[in-house]
Design a protein around this motif. Structure first.
Motif, PDB file in Angstrom:
ATOM      1  N   SER B  73       0.846  -1.181   0.000  1.00 57.99           N
ATOM      2  CA  SER B  73       0.000   0.000   0.000  1.00 57.99           C
ATOM      3  C   SER B  73       0.891   1.244   0.000  1.00 57.99           C
ATOM      4  O   SER B  73       2.110   1.152   0.247  1.00 57.99           O
ATOM      5  CB  SER B  73      -0.944  -0.004   1.189  1.00 57.99           C
ATOM      6  OG  SER B  73      -0.208   0.103   2.396  1.00 57.99           O
ATOM      7  N   SER B  74       0.295   2.399  -0.262  1.00 55.01           N
ATOM      8  CA  SER B  74       1.119   3.586  -0.455  1.00 55.01           C
ATOM      9  C   SER B  74       0.404   4.833   0.051  1.00 55.01           C
ATOM     10  O   SER B  74      -0.830   4.855   0.181  1.00 55.01           O
ATOM     11  CB  SER B  74       1.441   3.739  -1.944  1.00 55.01           C
ATOM     12  OG  SER B  74       2.188   4.911  -2.205  1.00 55.01           O
ATOM     13  N   GLU B  75       1.191   5.841   0.346  1.00 56.12           N
ATOM     14  CA  GLU B  75       0.682   7.163   0.701  1.00 56.12           C
ATOM     15  C   GLU B  75       1.323   8.213  -0.180  1.00 56.12           C
ATOM     16  O   GLU B  75       2.505   8.093  -0.556  1.00 56.12           O
ATOM     17  CB  GLU B  75       1.024   7.503   2.161  1.00 56.12           C
ATOM     18  CG  GLU B  75       0.224   6.784   3.195  1.00 56.12           C
ATOM     19  CD  GLU B  75       0.580   7.228   4.614  1.00 56.12           C
ATOM     20  OE1 GLU B  75      -0.083   6.743   5.548  1.00 56.12           O
ATOM     21  OE2 GLU B  75       1.510   8.039   4.779  1.00 56.12           O
ATOM     22  N   LEU B  76       0.542   9.232  -0.482  1.00 56.38           N
ATOM     23  CA  LEU B  76       1.048  10.437  -1.134  1.00 56.38           C
ATOM     24  C   LEU B  76       0.855  11.581  -0.154  1.00 56.38           C
ATOM     25  O   LEU B  76      -0.262  11.779   0.357  1.00 56.38           O
ATOM     26  CB  LEU B  76       0.277  10.711  -2.424  1.00 56.38           C
ATOM     27  CG  LEU B  76       0.421  12.097  -3.049  1.00 56.38           C
ATOM     28  CD1 LEU B  76       1.850  12.344  -3.517  1.00 56.38           C
ATOM     29  CD2 LEU B  76      -0.539  12.268  -4.218  1.00 56.38           C
ATOM     30  N   ASN B  77       1.925  12.298   0.134  1.00 55.83           N
ATOM     31  CA  ASN B  77       1.874  13.445   1.033  1.00 55.83           C
ATOM     32  C   ASN B  77       2.203  14.711   0.251  1.00 55.83           C
ATOM     33  O   ASN B  77       3.147  14.724  -0.553  1.00 55.83           O
ATOM     34  CB  ASN B  77       2.886  13.283   2.170  1.00 55.83           C
ATOM     35  CG  ASN B  77       2.602  12.071   3.030  1.00 55.83           C
ATOM     36  OD1 ASN B  77       1.635  12.041   3.769  1.00 55.83           O
ATOM     37  ND2 ASN B  77       3.433  11.042   2.907  1.00 55.83           N
TER      38      ASN B  77
END
Lengths: 114, 115
Positions: B73-77
């Motif tokens: 899974s991934s996050e964009l900040n």
């Protein structure tokens, strides 16, 4: 850098009409070419692709042929339906670092009426 | 087979704030890419993560950053939000390091509005 140019929309057609959406590209090397479709309220979906010159991609009655000599990948369908109303994006594969990515055109909105 | 899911679907922030967008990749996919789609434009590549490392980046400033977790899974900040950051942010997963030969599967996106 690499780029994709699509015909501007919106394109409005009557049901059962013939569809052409023009797409040309500028690229170094020999990228793979794609058409993606975005239906209202949904994410992008791959419609078809071609990975080398003279390849023809096809799906759901849509076709596109990879033309290296004219750097084109025009999307065609012989008889459109109301359900084909969506935004269509032409794209090519490209590289940044070790990543392979898509470079998209600006999209062409298709509206099909009864 | 679970597809790509993104959250939140919509959010509103003010200029200068920070935002985190989340993406769960499709089962079996180890590569996640993020794209920004401004209104009336095609998606623009932000960056790609493969095995928890950023392995390619588009023409976006450092205030755009990301993470990929062991479950892929991934996050964009995005820090110091600007009005021009208003857009649909798309996450795409694939089983290889990009679309060549393989297919990118896109989520429905997170629509960010910056006031």
């Amino acid at each position: 850098g690499n780029s994709v140019t699509q015909m501007e929309g919106p394109v409005t057609l009557s049901e059962e009409a013939f569809l052409t959406i023009n797409c040309t590209y500028t690229a170094t090397g020999y990228p793979s070419l794609f058409w993606y479709v975005q239906y209202p309220g949904e994410g992008l979906q791959l419609l078809l692709k071609a990975t080398k010159a003279d390849d023809k991609g096809s799906n759901k009655g849509f076709e596109a042929t990879y033309r290296k000599e004219t750097t084109s990948f025009h999307l065609e369908k012989g008889s459109v339906q109301v359900s084909d109303s969506a935004v269509y994006f032409c794209a090519l594969s490209d590289r940044t670092g070790t990543a392979s990515k898509l470079t998209f055109g600006t999209g062409t909105r298709l509206q099909v009426t009864l | 087979e679970t597809g790509v899911t993104q959250s939140p679907t919509h959010l509103i922030k003010t200029r200068g704030q920070q935002v985190t967008l989340r993406c769960s990749s499709q089962s079996g996919h180890n590569t996640v890419s993020w794209y920004q789609q401004a209104l009336g434009q095609g998606p623009q590549f932000i960056f790609q993560y493969y095995r928890e490392e950023e392995n390619g980046r588009g023409n976006f400033p450092p205030r755009f950053s990301g993470l990929q977790f062991p479950n892929y899974s991934s996050e964009l900040n995005v820090n110091a939000l600007e009005l021009d950051d208003s857009a649909l942010y798309l996450c795409a997963s694939s089983s290889e390091q990009g679309p060549t030969g393989g297919e990118l599967f896109f989520g429905e996106g997170s629509r960010l509005t910056v006031l």
